[in-house]
Motif scaffolding. Sequence first.
Motif, PDB file in Angstrom:
ATOM      1  N   UNK A  13       0.834  -1.201   0.000  1.00 16.99           N
ATOM      2  CA  UNK A  13       0.000   0.000   0.000  1.00 16.99           C
ATOM      3  C   UNK A  13       0.865   1.245   0.000  1.00 16.99           C
ATOM      4  N   UNK A  14       1.831   1.295   0.894  1.00 19.55           N
ATOM      5  CA  UNK A  14       2.696   2.472   1.004  1.00 19.55           C
ATOM      6  C   UNK A  14       3.489   2.708  -0.281  1.00 19.55           C
ATOM      7  N   UNK A  15       4.111   1.678  -0.828  1.00 24.29           N
ATOM      8  CA  UNK A  15       4.926   1.871  -2.033  1.00 24.29           C
ATOM      9  C   UNK A  15       4.058   2.194  -3.247  1.00 24.29           C
ATOM     10  N   UNK A  16       2.881   1.594  -3.341  1.00 29.46           N
ATOM     11  CA  UNK A  16       1.973   1.924  -4.444  1.00 29.46           C
ATOM     12  C   UNK A  16       1.442   3.334  -4.334  1.00 29.46           C
ATOM     13  N   UNK A  17       1.072   3.727  -3.129  1.00 25.98           N
ATOM     14  CA  UNK A  17       0.544   5.075  -2.912  1.00 25.98           C
ATOM     15  C   UNK A  17       1.621   6.130  -3.154  1.00 25.98           C
ATOM     16  N   UNK A  18       2.847   5.863  -2.735  1.00 25.21           N
ATOM     17  CA  UNK A  18       3.948   6.805  -2.968  1.00 25.21           C
ATOM     18  C   UNK A  18       4.197   6.960  -4.467  1.00 25.21           C
ATOM     19  N   UNK A  19       4.237   5.855  -5.190  1.00 28.87           N
ATOM     20  CA  UNK A  19       4.449   5.924  -6.635  1.00 28.87           C
ATOM     21  C   UNK A  19       3.318   6.644  -7.352  1.00 28.87           C
ATOM     22  N   UNK A  20       2.081   6.346  -6.946  1.00 32.57           N
ATOM     23  CA  UNK A  20       0.921   7.000  -7.559  1.00 32.57           C
ATOM     24  C   UNK A  20       0.932   8.493  -7.264  1.00 32.57           C
ATOM     25  N   UNK A  21       1.211   8.846  -6.036  1.00 37.82           N
ATOM     26  CA  UNK A  21       1.226  10.259  -5.665  1.00 37.82           C
ATOM     27  C   UNK A  21       2.338  11.005  -6.395  1.00 37.82           C
ATOM     28  N   UNK A  22       3.483  10.382  -6.574  1.00 36.76           N
ATOM     29  CA  UNK A  22       4.568  11.010  -7.328  1.00 36.76           C
ATOM     30  C   UNK A  22       4.141  11.255  -8.774  1.00 36.76           C
ATOM     31  N   UNK A  23       3.428  10.299  -9.360  1.00 32.09           N
ATOM     32  CA  UNK A  23       2.944  10.451 -10.743  1.00 32.09           C
ATOM     33  C   UNK A  23       1.898  11.552 -10.840  1.00 32.09           C
ATOM     34  N   UNK A  24       0.986  11.623  -9.871  1.00 37.07           N
ATOM     35  CA  UNK A  24      -0.026  12.680  -9.866  1.00 37.07           C
ATOM     36  C   UNK A  24       0.652  14.035  -9.652  1.00 37.07           C
ATOM     37  N   UNK A  25       1.601  14.104  -8.718  1.00 28.56           N
ATOM     38  CA  UNK A  25       2.331  15.355  -8.487  1.00 28.56           C
ATOM     39  C   UNK A  25       3.005  15.846  -9.760  1.00 28.56           C
ATOM     40  N   UNK A  26       3.659  14.953 -10.477  1.00 32.84           N
ATOM     41  CA  UNK A  26       4.303  15.332 -11.736  1.00 32.84           C
ATOM     42  C   UNK A  26       3.269  15.809 -12.756  1.00 32.84           C
ATOM     43  N   UNK A  27       2.113  15.161 -12.787  1.00 33.77           N
ATOM     44  CA  UNK A  27       1.063  15.534 -13.740  1.00 33.77           C
ATOM     45  C   UNK A  27       0.502  16.923 -13.466  1.00 33.77           C
ATOM     46  N   UNK A  28       0.485  17.326 -12.193  1.00 30.31           N
ATOM     47  CA  UNK A  28      -0.047  18.655 -11.850  1.00 30.31           C
ATOM     48  C   UNK A  28       1.075  19.666 -11.597  1.00 30.31           C
ATOM     49  N   UNK A  29       2.277  19.308 -12.043  1.00 28.87           N
ATOM     50  CA  UNK A  29       3.445  20.203 -12.019  1.00 28.87           C
ATOM     51  C   UNK A  29       3.915  20.608 -10.630  1.00 28.87           C
ATOM     52  N   UNK A  30       3.907  19.664  -9.693  1.00 28.08           N
ATOM     53  CA  UNK A  30       4.515  19.913  -8.386  1.00 28.08           C
ATOM     54  C   UNK A  30       5.500  18.787  -8.090  1.00 28.08           C
ATOM     55  N   UNK A  31       6.511  19.093  -7.312  1.00 30.03           N
ATOM     56  CA  UNK A  31       7.511  18.100  -6.949  1.00 30.03           C
ATOM     57  C   UNK A  31       7.052  17.214  -5.808  1.00 30.03           C
ATOM     58  N   UNK A  32       7.800  16.169  -5.584  1.00 30.05           N
ATOM     59  CA  UNK A  32       7.463  15.225  -4.529  1.00 30.05           C
ATOM     60  C   UNK A  32       7.510  15.851  -3.144  1.00 30.05           C
ATOM     61  N   UNK A  33       8.258  16.941  -2.996  1.00 32.79           N
ATOM     62  CA  UNK A  33       8.313  17.620  -1.695  1.00 32.79           C
ATOM     63  C   UNK A  33       6.971  18.244  -1.325  1.00 32.79           C
ATOM     64  N   UNK A  34       6.078  18.368  -2.291  1.00 38.30           N
ATOM     65  CA  UNK A  34       4.748  18.939  -2.058  1.00 38.30           C
ATOM     66  C   UNK A  34       3.695  17.879  -1.777  1.00 38.30           C
TER      67      UNK A  34
END
Length: 153
Positions: A14-35
Amino acid sequence: MIPLLTGIDRDHHLRSGLIGYLAAVGAAVDVGEESCTVDPGDPASAYVALDVRLRRHPGRDMALVWDERHGWAFAMETHSGEDLLVLAYLGDELVPAPSRVRAFVTAVRSAGGASGEPVPPDLSGDRGDLLTRLGRHRRVRWAATVPFRPHAW
């Protein structure tokens, strides 16, 4: 007997999937992983700080929030530190493609927010199904950065 998939394993997936998904969504909306932040608790949830403003609320910070019950929501920060004010829900899909989340953000921004009270959709379902959907985005960071060193036995 030892089960092959324990609670610890499911939490890790769950954690690794959610982290990967959130990183992909962050990139799609033009924010970095720090956000981006995740909470793999029950219900699992996530937060993405957006670098956008709405015409109707020029002094307010905006964010995307996700949880495993309602999916994605576009929300506004409050000045008092209270809970976020949800302006709109994406609805109908719990783990939509990051490009669809980007289109949702664009639509809310174009409309200047949402009109009326948004009604949270009930997208909750089987946790196993959620793990499968998030598994498509799973990242294993350490595997790419730690060199393989065979044991000399």
